[in-house]
Design a protein around this motif. Structure first.
Motif, short mmCIF file in Angstrom:
data_model
loop_
_atom_site.label_atom_id
_atom_site.label_comp_id
_atom_site.label_asym_id
_atom_site.label_seq_id
_atom_site.Cartn_x
_atom_site.Cartn_y
_atom_site.Cartn_z
N ASP A 233 98.21 2.38 3.09
CA ASP A 233 99.09 1.72 2.11
C ASP A 233 100.55 1.77 2.56
OD1 ASP A 233 99.07 0.18 -0.22
OD2 ASP A 233 99.62 1.89 -1.48
N ALA A 234 100.95 2.92 3.08
CA ALA A 234 102.34 3.07 3.54
C ALA A 234 102.64 2.09 4.68
CB ALA A 234 102.60 4.51 3.99
N VAL A 235 101.73 1.96 5.61
CA VAL A 235 102.00 1.06 6.75
C VAL A 235 101.98 -0.40 6.27
CG1 VAL A 235 101.33 0.35 9.06
CG2 VAL A 235 101.05 2.73 8.37
N LEU A 236 101.05 -0.75 5.37
CA LEU A 236 101.05 -2.11 4.83
C LEU A 236 102.39 -2.45 4.18
CD1 LEU A 236 97.47 -2.35 3.21
CD2 LEU A 236 98.30 -3.60 5.21
N TYR A 265 98.43 -4.35 -0.03
CA TYR A 265 97.73 -5.44 0.65
C TYR A 265 98.45 -6.76 0.40
CZ TYR A 265 95.90 -8.15 -3.20
OH TYR A 265 95.80 -8.99 -4.28
N VAL A 266 99.19 -6.87 -0.71
CA VAL A 266 99.90 -8.13 -1.01
C VAL A 266 100.91 -8.46 0.08
CG1 VAL A 266 99.60 -8.07 -3.49
CG2 VAL A 266 101.60 -6.98 -2.47
N ASN A 267 101.31 -7.47 0.84
CA ASN A 267 102.21 -7.74 1.96
C ASN A 267 101.55 -8.61 3.02
OD1 ASN A 267 104.90 -7.22 2.17
ND2 ASN A 267 104.68 -5.13 2.91
N LEU A 268 100.22 -8.60 3.06
CA LEU A 268 99.54 -9.50 3.99
C LEU A 268 99.92 -10.94 3.68
CD1 LEU A 268 95.97 -7.91 3.93
CD2 LEU A 268 97.66 -7.70 5.77
N LEU A 269 100.10 -11.22 2.40
CA LEU A 269 100.48 -12.57 1.98
C LEU A 269 101.97 -12.80 2.25
CD1 LEU A 269 99.74 -15.19 0.62
CD2 LEU A 269 99.84 -14.04 -1.58
N LYS A 271 103.89 -11.47 4.32
CA LYS A 271 104.25 -11.42 5.73
C LYS A 271 103.34 -12.30 6.60
CE LYS A 271 107.42 -8.24 5.03
NZ LYS A 271 108.85 -8.56 5.13
N THR A 272 102.52 -13.13 5.97
CA THR A 272 101.61 -13.99 6.75
C THR A 272 100.84 -13.13 7.75
OG1 THR A 272 103.31 -15.69 6.57
CG2 THR A 272 101.47 -16.19 7.99
N ALA A 273 100.29 -12.05 7.27
CA ALA A 273 99.68 -11.06 8.15
C ALA A 273 98.17 -11.04 7.97
CB ALA A 273 100.27 -9.68 7.87
N LEU A 274 97.53 -10.30 8.85
CA LEU A 274 96.07 -10.30 8.95
C LEU A 274 95.56 -8.86 8.93
CD1 LEU A 274 94.21 -12.17 11.79
CD2 LEU A 274 94.10 -9.72 11.68
N MET A 275 94.44 -8.64 8.26
CA MET A 275 93.78 -7.33 8.29
C MET A 275 92.31 -7.60 8.59
SD MET A 275 94.12 -4.16 5.65
CE MET A 275 93.39 -4.79 4.14
N PRO B 260 97.21 -3.97 -8.32
CA PRO B 260 96.22 -2.92 -8.09
C PRO B 260 95.57 -3.13 -6.73
CG PRO B 260 95.39 -4.54 -9.65
CD PRO B 260 96.82 -4.90 -9.39
N GLY B 261 95.45 -2.07 -5.98
CA GLY B 261 94.86 -2.19 -4.65
C GLY B 261 93.36 -2.42 -4.74
N PRO B 262 92.83 -3.31 -3.92
CA PRO B 262 91.39 -3.58 -3.96
C PRO B 262 90.61 -2.52 -3.19
CG PRO B 262 92.44 -5.03 -2.37
CD PRO B 262 93.53 -4.15 -2.95
N ALA B 263 89.92 -1.63 -3.91
CA ALA B 263 89.21 -0.53 -3.25
C ALA B 263 88.15 -1.06 -2.29
CB ALA B 263 88.56 0.37 -4.31
#
Lengths: 339, 339
Positions: A233-236, A265-269, A271-275, B260-263
């Motif tokens: 979470d911290a790195v995201l 995880y919303v940072n994926l959006l 930052k146009t990022a991928l997981m 909320p983070g998606p578990a």
């Protein structure tokens, strides 16, 4: 030929958290005899991977759970001592799912790979650390999903571990600045001094979000995640534009079975990022490519490996528990026979 | 030329939750005069997008927050009525960031696109629904990240909305089985009957995980997510091997600011799956390609669009709030001038 005895560690009870003494039993059985198309392998080293702990839970995964009464599954290396299989000759060194036992039957299948070269000249430690599934996992995760570019910032968690230490070195070879995350000063020192990372964050003694701001001022372009949980979470929360997050493992949850969801995880959006999750076994057909690249780097002195070796089958459970509590650096192995 | 008056809705106070009457003010100002390299556009339709709500919070995003006293930002369409810019002639129809106002200055920049063809023959509703940023978002998200294959199962949330309805139709065209998720029987009926989805789950009246098991017996190959929150978590819990999760929006959190983070993100690892955020603006140079594909499908009768139209600038805030509370189907627009 006298019957060989096969000492095995079998699962008796599903563990909660660390594996307790009552959860397993050391039993002695006759070694199995290979049938047509089979060979018998004597285990030299059992590889101790965090994933092995997940197989002890009654949860579906990419492999089924180990059943009660079954030998605990693990990837290892050994020598072919009897063969009725065209793929393997006596004296060959193979990597396979040895399990926590001295002898195992192998076939010509996805999980068994002969190591090229005369058996007595094979560096079995290097195979377990680099030229086997561990090295392939680091290679395909970092080069296939992470794709670090020169000047980018790469973060690797469990950086002192078998996969993380290799993944970070691959990112360094690609020209990235590489920051590790590990637990305790002993591991962090090894990450920088032995594996050549640019820095290492001690998550047990540092504030991880603050340390990420310090070490990754332009954000994180690639994150190779072995741990999940609050560190993910911290790195995201620190991702750079078009970042790539490689999901390799979730060590933080293997003992509890609970996976807190990463709110960032919303940072994926943003930052146009991928997981992306992956499994090196999906790239089975390209393992030779991975090993050739890794060997080239090792020969140039760009890639190193370390092992943390326990002795004797009685040590297997302690070695596995040690992944979650111990000071292991590099690949954890249990030696069962001379190599 | 007499001075034109420009009615505008400006932000006075940052909203908590829905936009309250005291949060905005309708003001009248003289319309600005275009300088060199600029043109003046009279807004025909203001597009009402959920993302506009995020710009009212004091949070960094891919665009900066709307400042207090500034016109509320929104993407819209209008007609060039004065021009000192080589890129636009009087009478041209352009899409741009009109904002909640009657007149806006445009330049030749990333956010402004002239619509081909004589202005009086342009179908401005189709442009707002399909041949503009909304259609491009659906197109690039679904074809670039989702990549549905014939026979695969695709799930789309906010399926009755502007982006979701187009994204789902693109997946149908690709030969996938498409399941929508929307709130209430009215929207769900439109998703199936108007937009041709195979099924639609009513998240207000159905148990979403159970409905996903029923409608996606082989798992979810592609999930186009507009909502985040518990629905994202439920779909992550149902992913198929090598699934692709397209992160397009997080509507469920726009009013609260909490994510909320998606578990079940761990399923990305178990299923070798991918979750990727995107922004159609990154694909700016390929918008023509998207519009050509979308136009071809519309001409074949494979792609339809609907609009939910409010009248008059006084309706803008109600229209925006309605995205979170209302029964809007398709693209929500506010008509400011005849088209």
């Amino acid at each position: 030929m006298p019957t060989l005895t096969n000492r095995q560690i079998v699962l008796r009870r599903r563990p909660h958290g660390l594996v307790a003494p009552e959860d397993t039993e050391l039993v002695t059985a006759p070694a199995p005899e290979p049938g047509d198309g089979e060979a018998l392998v004597r285990t030299t080293y059992v590889g101790i991977d965090a994933a092995a702990r997940t197989w002890l839970d009654d949860q579906p995964g990419y492999l089924p759970p180990v059943g009660l009464g079954e030998v605990i599954r693990a990837a290892g290396i050994g020598e072919v001592v009897q063969s009725r299989c065209a793929a393997y000759s006596v004296g060959d060194i193979v990597t396979t799912l040895t399990g926590f036992q001295e002898y195992t039957i192998v076939r010509d299948d996805l999980f068994t790979t002969p190591v090229p070269g005369p058996g007595d000249q094979v560096d079995q430690l290097a195979v377990m650390s680099i030229y086997g599934p561990t090295g392939a996992t680091a290679y395909f995760g970092m080069t296939g999903i992470g794709r670090p570019q020169p000047g980018e910032t790469v973060v690797v968690s469990a950086a002192a571990g078998a996969t993380g230490s290799v993944a970070g070195q691959i990112a360094k070879i690609a020209g990235a600045r590489v920051v590790g995350i590990a637990g305790g000063p002993h591991k962090c020192r090894a990450v920088v001094e032995d594996f050549g990372f640019d820095a290492c964050i001690d998550y047990r003694n540092e504030d991880v979000p603050a340390a990420l701001r310090q070490h990754c001022p332009k954000g994180v372009d690639v994150y190779f995640d072995n741990v999940g949980g609050p560190i993910l979470d911290a790195v995201l929360g620190r991702l750079a534009h078009k970042a790539r997050v490689v999901l390799c493992g979730v060590i933080s949850s293997y003992l509890t079975g609970e996976h807190p969801g990463p709110a960032n995880y919303v940072n994926l959006l943003a930052k146009t990022a991928l997981m992306q999750g992956f499994n090196a076994l999906d790239e089975w057909g390209r393992f030779d490519e991975a090993f050739a690249a890794l060997r080239g780097w090792e020969e140039q002195g760009l890639l190193t490996h370390r092992e943390h070796i326990f002795d004797g089958i009685e040590s297997c459970v302690d070695a596995l528990n040690g992944l979650f509590t111990g000071a292991n650096i590099g690949k954890t192995l249990v030696r069962l026979a001379g190599s």
